[in-house]
Design an enzyme around this catalytic site. Structure first.
Site, short mmCIF file in Angstrom:
data_model
loop_
_atom_site.label_atom_id
_atom_site.label_comp_id
_atom_site.label_asym_id
_atom_site.label_seq_id
_atom_site.Cartn_x
_atom_site.Cartn_y
_atom_site.Cartn_z
N HIS A 1 0.89 -1.29 -0.16
CA HIS A 1 0.11 -0.09 0.05
C HIS A 1 0.70 1.31 -0.04
O HIS A 1 0.25 2.32 -0.40
CB HIS A 1 -0.98 0.02 1.17
N ASP B 1 -3.53 -10.86 -1.77
CA ASP B 1 -4.26 -10.20 -0.53
C ASP B 1 -5.88 -9.64 -0.90
O ASP B 1 -6.13 -9.56 -1.75
CB ASP B 1 -3.23 -8.67 -0.40
N ASP C 1 -5.03 -12.61 4.32
CA ASP C 1 -5.97 -11.86 4.87
C ASP C 1 -7.37 -12.13 4.19
O ASP C 1 -8.49 -11.66 4.61
CB ASP C 1 -5.99 -10.50 5.11
#
Length: 393
Positions: free
Chosen positions: A131, A167, A256
């Site tokens: 990110h 992800d 996740d």
């Protein structure tokens, strides 16, 4: 080319510690401990390599020099704000620059080993901080180690690099950094940005004017389980990779998307994540002569999920996959219990889920997953010379 697998590791990688925060380095410690006790890291051809920090010149291939200065300065300023730092997502912590640069250096070293033929595959489970933007921290990420490593490979002469991000959150930083670079294909499967940070990753995000078709996004509705996720992956990822013909496959393998992860709403299992790693390795073998660089990423079920998922990743990268029915070793359970008292400790490497799926077809009554697949294929497949309606493409 060597058939070795490089695993980047040193306990100093655990220094990327944001304090009382979901991104806890214990998940990396428990991953390496589990892989070690199961014999994955003892396999022939596995080389454990100590990382060294990326210097400013290397970090500067991606990050603004003013931002690098801010990261260095912030721990000395008790009320520092700016550049995305000093927030609840990205709190300032002692040694922030040094630990972030070390993770970036580890991922760069992994990529260099693969590119130079010193290893066929390389893994840095402490990496995957996807990110971070060129000039600010975001989403628990200070320096964008995948982007720094990809930029390094471009400098070494790579002409086509495919980045696949599994992800649960959109790989926005890597996409943004290479948005207009036709040498880098970014592919991200993630929970819909309508429901989850960072709010980007829609199908119509397909790359800049000089790189149309090199950003591929598959946003999935909350609640998707293994069968739907695998259906979407196989309906998009192999086709776009084959069209792009990468020389290296780079993957961010955040854990996740699992059903018990506290920060998101997809419902994958460890078995489904294991199936994804096998599919990624097969694509690297088919398209890149096996050249595969893998990092970790998100994952906030620190004991229940991440160590098992990434131990499966390490097993797939280093040789034979682990039998899902494998028991977690008693010594590892004791360590996990000591690190996180009161947490349910998994007894096996499986969630007892069959991750098989029905391949996508453009006919029939579309469900939410099929609508997501169709939107992505319609947006990007024609830009890559593919037919969005033909399941063979």
């Amino acid at each position: 080319m060597s058939d070795d697998t490089v695993v980047m590791w040193d306990e100093s990688l655990l220094a990327y510690d944001l304090g009382d925060h979901p991104l806890d380095p214990v998940r990396v410690e428990l991953t390496l401990a589990l892989a070690w006790e199961l014999g994955v890291l003892h396999r022939p051809g596995v080389r454990m390599v100590k990382p060294y920090p990326a210097d400013d010149e290397l970090l500067g291939r991606v990050h603004d020099p003013r931002y690098l200065g801010a990261v260095r300065m912030a721990p000395r300023e008790p009320f520092f704000t700016g550049f995305g730092l000093g927030t609840s997502d990205n709190p300032v912590f002692e040694g922030m620059h040094e630990s972030s640069a070390l993770i970036a250096g580890a991922t760069v070293a992994a990529a260099e080993a693969v590119w130079r033929g010193q290893a066929r595959r390389a893994v840095n489970v402490a990496g995957g901080l996807h990110h971070a933007m060129a000039d600010r921290a975001a989403g628990f990420c200070v320096y964008n180690d995948p982007a720094v490593a990809i930029a390094r490979l471009l400098d070494l002469g790579a002409e086509r690099i495919a980045y696949v991000d599994v992800d649960v959150h959109h790989g926005d930083g890597v996409q943004q950094i290479f948005w207009d670079d036709p040498r880098v294909l970014t592919v991200s499967l993630h929970e819909t940005p309508l429901a989850l940070f960072p709010g980007t990753g829609f199908p119509d995000e397909t790359g800049g004017p000089n790189a149309a078709g090199t950003a591929v996004n598959v946003p999935l509705p909350p609640g998707v389980e293994d069968a739907g996720w695998q259906r979407a992956f196989h309906a998009v990822v192999p086709s776009v990779l084959r069209a792009f013909r990468p020389q290296v496959l780079f993957t961010q393998c955040g854990a996740d998307a699992h059903r018990v992860d506290p920060l998101a709403d997809l419902h994958l299992s460890v078995d489904g994540q294991r199936a994804t790693y096998l599919a990624l390795r097969a694509l690297a073998d088919e398209l890149c002569d096996g050249r595969w660089v893998a990092t970790g990423g998100g994952g906030y079920a620190l004991v229940e999920v991440v160590p098992r998922a990434w131990t499966h990743l390490l097993a797939v990268a280093t040789g034979a996959p682990l039998d899902p029915a494998t028991l977690t070793p008693p010594g590892w359970r004791d360590l996990a219990r000591a690190r996180r008292p009161g947490t349910d400790i998994p007894l096996r490497m499986t969630d007892d889920v069959d991750p098989s799926y029905e391949p996508w077809q453009p006919t029939g009554e579309p469900n939410p997953v099929d609508r997501a697949i169709a939107a992505t294929r319609k947006a990007v497949f024609p830009l890559l010379g593919l037919d969005p309606h033909d399941p063979r493409d």
